[in-house]
Design a protein around this motif. Structure first.
Motif, PDB file in Angstrom:
ATOM      1  N   VAL A   3       0.876  -1.164   0.000  1.00 49.30           N
ATOM      2  CA  VAL A   3       0.000   0.000   0.000  1.00 49.30           C
ATOM      3  C   VAL A   3       0.914   1.214   0.000  1.00 49.30           C
ATOM      4  N   VAL A 119      -9.700  -0.813   1.979  1.00 50.44           N
ATOM      5  CA  VAL A 119      -9.084  -2.087   2.331  1.00 50.44           C
ATOM      6  C   VAL A 119     -10.165  -3.026   2.842  1.00 50.44           C
ATOM      7  N   THR A 137      -7.583  -3.041  -1.576  1.00 47.81           N
ATOM      8  CA  THR A 137      -6.468  -3.802  -1.030  1.00 47.81           C
ATOM      9  C   THR A 137      -7.059  -4.943  -0.213  1.00 47.81           C
ATOM     10  N   ASP A 168      -3.095  -9.162  -0.649  1.00 51.50           N
ATOM     11  CA  ASP A 168      -1.935  -8.280  -0.689  1.00 51.50           C
ATOM     12  C   ASP A 168      -1.071  -8.490   0.538  1.00 51.50           C
TER      13      ASP A 168
END
Length: 183
Positions: A3, A119, A137, A168
């Protein structure tokens, strides 16, 4: 995928069962227990100026085993900014049930969010797939069903779009996930 520090995280969507508490099975309100680190994790996100949303499939509502209001009361008491629940059973033909990204898309519209700046944290591959389709994410926690789903992925038991939803980051638990996000 890291990120980028230049991207401000607007919101974090957190699954319920197996991610914030409970187990890999659904535990209904009144019997559900948070993991010891959950409230601290949510507070850390909020202190960083990040919205914290619950997004969860709860098919027991459609089966009459639980009430939507009981879930809303419980999740509100945990401190979520907003709650998104799919009350349908698998096979009901709804558009909101994960792995569909519809709850995420609705939340983006409701809260003026860019999903690429959001996220998803969850313990099931359906959470990862919803996040992938929405452009979020993805963080898989090893609590709940996370260890089992991670093993399936690592042993090539997922195919096609399921395989493409690789997390991720794989976190030990919610606190590890939040620490990774905020580093």
């Amino acid at each position: 995928m890291e990120v980028e520090n230049t991207i401000k995280i607007e919101a974090v969507f957190i699954d319920r069962d197996g991610t914030i508490g409970g187990s890999n099975e659904v535990v209904y309100p009144g019997e559900f227990e948070l993991f010891p680190f959950t409230l601290k994790s949510m507070e850390m996100l909020k202190n960083a100026g990040i919205l914290v949303f619950s997004f969860t499939n709860q098919p027991g509502i459609a089966r009459g085993e639980a009430q939507l209001d009981d879930f809303l009361i419980e999740l509100n008491s945990f401190g979520f900014n907003k709650i998104y629940i799919c009350p349908h059973q698998h096979g009901d033909g709804c558009t909101c049930r994960k792995p569909s990204p519809e709850m995420l898309i609705k939340a983006a519209k409701d809260n003026n969010l860019e999903l690429k700046n959001c996220v998803v944290i969850g313990d099931r591959w359906t959470d990862m797939l919803a996040a992938e389709q929405a452009g979020c994410t993805k963080i898989l926690v090893k609590t709940g069903s996370g260890e089992k789903d991670l093993s399936k992925y690592q042993n090539n038991q997922f195919f096609g779009k399921w395989l493409e939803a690789a997390p991720d980051y794989v976190a030990e638990d919610l606190l590890d996930a939040v620490n990774w996000l905020l580093k």
